[in-house]
Design an enzyme around this catalytic site. Structure first.
Site, PDB file in Angstrom:
ATOM      1  N   ASP A 445      44.115  36.754  39.549  1.00  0.00           N
ATOM      2  CA  ASP A 445      43.831  36.788  40.985  1.00  0.00           C
ATOM      3  C   ASP A 445      43.474  38.225  41.384  1.00  0.00           C
ATOM      4  O   ASP A 445      44.191  39.175  41.040  1.00  0.00           O
ATOM      5  CB  ASP A 445      45.047  36.316  41.782  1.00  0.00           C
ATOM      6  CG  ASP A 445      44.757  36.265  43.279  1.00  0.00           C
ATOM      7  OD1 ASP A 445      44.229  35.225  43.733  1.00  0.00           O
ATOM      8  OD2 ASP A 445      45.037  37.265  43.976  1.00  0.00           O
ATOM      9  N   ASN A 453      36.342  41.800  51.540  1.00  0.00           N
ATOM     10  CA  ASN A 453      35.355  41.067  52.330  1.00  0.00           C
ATOM     11  C   ASN A 453      35.302  41.586  53.763  1.00  0.00           C
ATOM     12  O   ASN A 453      34.220  41.784  54.334  1.00  0.00           O
ATOM     13  CB  ASN A 453      35.693  39.569  52.343  1.00  0.00           C
ATOM     14  CG  ASN A 453      35.194  38.851  51.106  1.00  0.00           C
ATOM     15  OD1 ASN A 453      34.248  39.294  50.467  1.00  0.00           O
ATOM     16  ND2 ASN A 453      35.838  37.745  50.759  1.00  0.00           N
ATOM     17  N   ASP A 462      31.064  39.422  46.826  1.00  0.00           N
ATOM     18  CA  ASP A 462      30.414  38.694  45.728  1.00  0.00           C
ATOM     19  C   ASP A 462      30.199  39.603  44.526  1.00  0.00           C
ATOM     20  O   ASP A 462      30.343  39.175  43.370  1.00  0.00           O
ATOM     21  CB  ASP A 462      29.073  38.127  46.197  1.00  0.00           C
ATOM     22  CG  ASP A 462      29.236  36.977  47.190  1.00  0.00           C
ATOM     23  OD1 ASP A 462      30.361  36.437  47.287  1.00  0.00           O
ATOM     24  OD2 ASP A 462      28.242  36.618  47.859  1.00  0.00           O
ATOM     25  N   GLU A 488      39.077  33.747  44.725  1.00  0.00           N
ATOM     26  CA  GLU A 488      39.116  34.968  43.922  1.00  0.00           C
ATOM     27  C   GLU A 488      39.983  34.797  42.675  1.00  0.00           C
ATOM     28  O   GLU A 488      40.411  35.777  42.066  1.00  0.00           O
ATOM     29  CB  GLU A 488      39.662  36.138  44.751  1.00  0.00           C
ATOM     30  CG  GLU A 488      41.106  36.006  45.202  1.00  0.00           C
ATOM     31  CD  GLU A 488      41.264  35.279  46.518  1.00  0.00           C
ATOM     32  OE1 GLU A 488      42.289  35.472  47.180  1.00  0.00           O
ATOM     33  OE2 GLU A 488      40.356  34.509  46.899  1.00  0.00           O
TER      34      GLU A 488
END
Length: 590
Positions: A445, A453, A462, A488
């Protein structure tokens, strides 16, 4: 007198004789020529439609100068013409009587009468044809045939042929032995050609029921329809099934069977080449042809107008060939993948069909080659079209496999998604546990991914995901299965890897991720990841005690370990504990 003057005088005398008496009818020496199609040795004349000649009247007419001599192996006079008389001179130069088979190899001729005259008297007379009941024919055969014992010297064969259909008269004369050999050879030829087409038709019919694409079904109907039509106009179907259905039945059967393969063939071409998309006018014209001409033939049948229906049948056959070529040209113009091969095979088949049709109609010589060209051309076309359909099938399968593969991949990272992981991991899992080998999973993770973000934008988020995926790919073996597990999160299945080995691998990956640095207008982007590991160890997850359903359990255990990492500060690798194992297995049971 020199040789040149002698030759000129001889030529002049021959020309003078021909001008007075016409060309003498040649005689067939059956000893030297025991087998032939006798059109070029045959004189013929036609009756007036209102008056039927007797044999004596016909003989008298043949002694006049108004009769014609055949120019080809077979005599073809066209459709719905007046009855015709034929005379052929036969010479048996042996000292014994010889048996010969005399036949007219056109099954649809309605009435055929034959006389053999020897020294001014009739020594044999037979009648046959499509209008004669099968058991009353001289030979119960698919076309008119009889056997005769010809005496030594010259005999004259007279034939009277009457038919509403195409007047194609291939008069065949052969010894009985050679005639039998020809029958066997012809049967093999037809069997070979029909076998190819029926096999291709059945194969594509099976494909149609499997994939439900109309072009496969139409192709099968096209070939089956043609084979049945060919069996009909060669007399074989009529001989087996409908020998006593009365005069003109075969004529009607032949022309209506033309409809089946012509309509199926044209609609097959439309579907194969997808002409509706780029040539709508031609597509509609093809549909109109498949409706209007057959409707006219049905009207002709209702009002018993066989000549009209025959004309439409030949028009349909010709239009079919022309439309096939036009459809191929339009497809080639619009760069359709199948167009080039379709055009080659359709031009070849259309040429063969036109030649055979013209031969039957009397426009070109009618013989073994021209009559059978339609079967040869259709067999060639059938093979080519089957190849095109096979290409389409392979292309469809490739597209299907690509779609399935795409459905199993994550579009951003190129890794497996959950569906792809299950598809790839299940076989490996079963193989590992059944062979008693080590196996582990690593769940990853990205730490504080939401902050990335929010702070740098989703496009940079991304890039982070792709950078992590790249690290996982570089560190993977060929047997490892990597997936983007969600948002993620990432998951790795490690075959033949114990939990301790998986923990070491996870630590190496953690360090590499920690070193990643991405640039952005807002500054450098650095991030870390947390790892949960579970695999075979001594205890509950011993490699010799794994069960088929333990893959889900191991993933859940790795998730428990990952949760512990997040709770204790992130950017760490944690292996599962026995407590995690017991908790996860109890959850699965519940």
């Amino acid at each position: 007198m020199n040789h040149k003057n002698s030759a000129r005088l001889l030529t002049f005398l021959l020309a003078l004789l021909v001008s007075f008496f016409g060309y003498p009818q040649p005689i067939i020496d059956l000893t030297d020529t025991p087998e032939l199609t006798a059109g070029e040795y045959t004189r013929y004349l036609q009756e007036n439609n209102d008056e039927k000649l007797t044999l004596a009247q016909a003989i008298a007419a043949f002694n006049s100068s108004e009769v014609r001599l055949g120019k080809h192996q077979s005599i073809s006079l066209g459709i719905s013409v007046a009855p015709v008389w034929l005379k052929t001179r036969l010479l048996n130069s042996t000292t014994n009587d010889e048996n010969y088979r005399i036949s007219v190899e056109t099954p649809w001729l309605d009435v055929i009468e034959a006389w053999i005259v020897y020294q001014g008297r009739v020594i044999q007379q037979v009648s046959g044809g499509d209008a004669v009941a099968f058991e009353q024919r001289p030979m119960q055969y698919r076309y008119f045939a009889f056997e005769a014992e010809l005496p030594k010297g010259e005999s004259q064969l007279y034939l009277r042929v009457e038919s509403v259909g195409p007047m194609a008269i291939p008069l065949r004369i052969a010894t009985t032995e050679l005639a039998v050999k020809r029958d066997i050879s012809s049967s093999y030829q037809y069997g070979f050609l029909y076998g190819i087409m029926v096999a291709l038709a059945l194969y594509n019919l099976i494909l149609f029921f499997s994939v439900r694409l109309p072009e496969y079904g139409l192709y099968a109907l096209y070939l089956i329809g043609f084979v049945i039509n060919s069996l009909s106009y060669t007399g074989q179907l009529h001989t087996w099934i409908t020998p006593d259905f009365g005069p003109y039945f075969q004529d009607w059967l032949d022309i209506f069977l033309m409809i089946t393969y012509s309509i199926a063939g044209l609609h097959f071409a439309r579907k194969l080449l997808q002409t509706k998309q780029y040539a709508p006018i031609l597509d509609r014209a093809t549909i109109v042809v498949t409706l209007v001409i057959p409707a006219g033939m049905v009207i002709g049948f209702i009002f018993n107008q066989l000549t009209f229906a025959l004309f439409l049948a030949f028009l349909l056959n010709t239009t079919f060939a022309v439309l096939f070529i036009l459809l191929g040209l339009q497809a080639l113009k619009h760069r359709i993948a199948a167009a080039r091969l379709f055009l080659i095979c359709s031009v070849t088949a259309a040429t063969c069909i036109c030649i055979s049709t013209a031969a039957v109609a009397g426009f070109v010589p009618y013989n073994d080659v021209t009559f059978k060209l339609i079967e040869v051309g259709m067999a060639f076309e059938a093979i080519c079209l089957a190849f095109l359909l096979a290409q389409r099938f392979r292309s469809a399968e490739a597209d299907k496999q690509m779609a399935e593969k795409t459905a199993r991949l994550d579009s951003l990272t190129g890794l497996n998604n959950r569906r792809g992981f299950a598809h790839a991991a299940q076989p490996i899992w079963f193989q590992e546990i059944r062979n008693g080998r080590d196996v582990s999973v690593v769940l990853i993770d990205i730490d504080h991914f939401k902050r990335i973000n929010d702070g740098f934008g989703h496009s940079k988020g991304d890039e982070v995901l792709k950078a992590v995926a790249a690290v996982l790919k570089r560190g993977a073996r060929r047997s490892d299965i990597i997936a983007r597990w969600g948002g993620e999160e990432f998951l790795i299945l490690l075959p033949e890897t114990s939990e301790a080995q998986a923990t070491q691998h996870a630590e190496r990956l953690r360090q590499q991720i920690e070193k990643i640095e991405l640039t952005s207008p807002g500054g450098a982007i650095k991030f870390t990841a947390s790892f949960g590991v579970c695999g075979t160890i001594d205890g509950m997850f011993s490699k010799t005690k794994l069960r088929d359903d333990d893959l889900e359990t191991i993933i859940n255990v790795a998730d428990e370990a990952l949760y512990q990492v997040k709770a204790s500060g992130r950017n760490q690798v944690k292996a599962a504990t026995q407590q995690h194992v017991r908790q996860s297995r109890s959850k699965v049971k519940v």
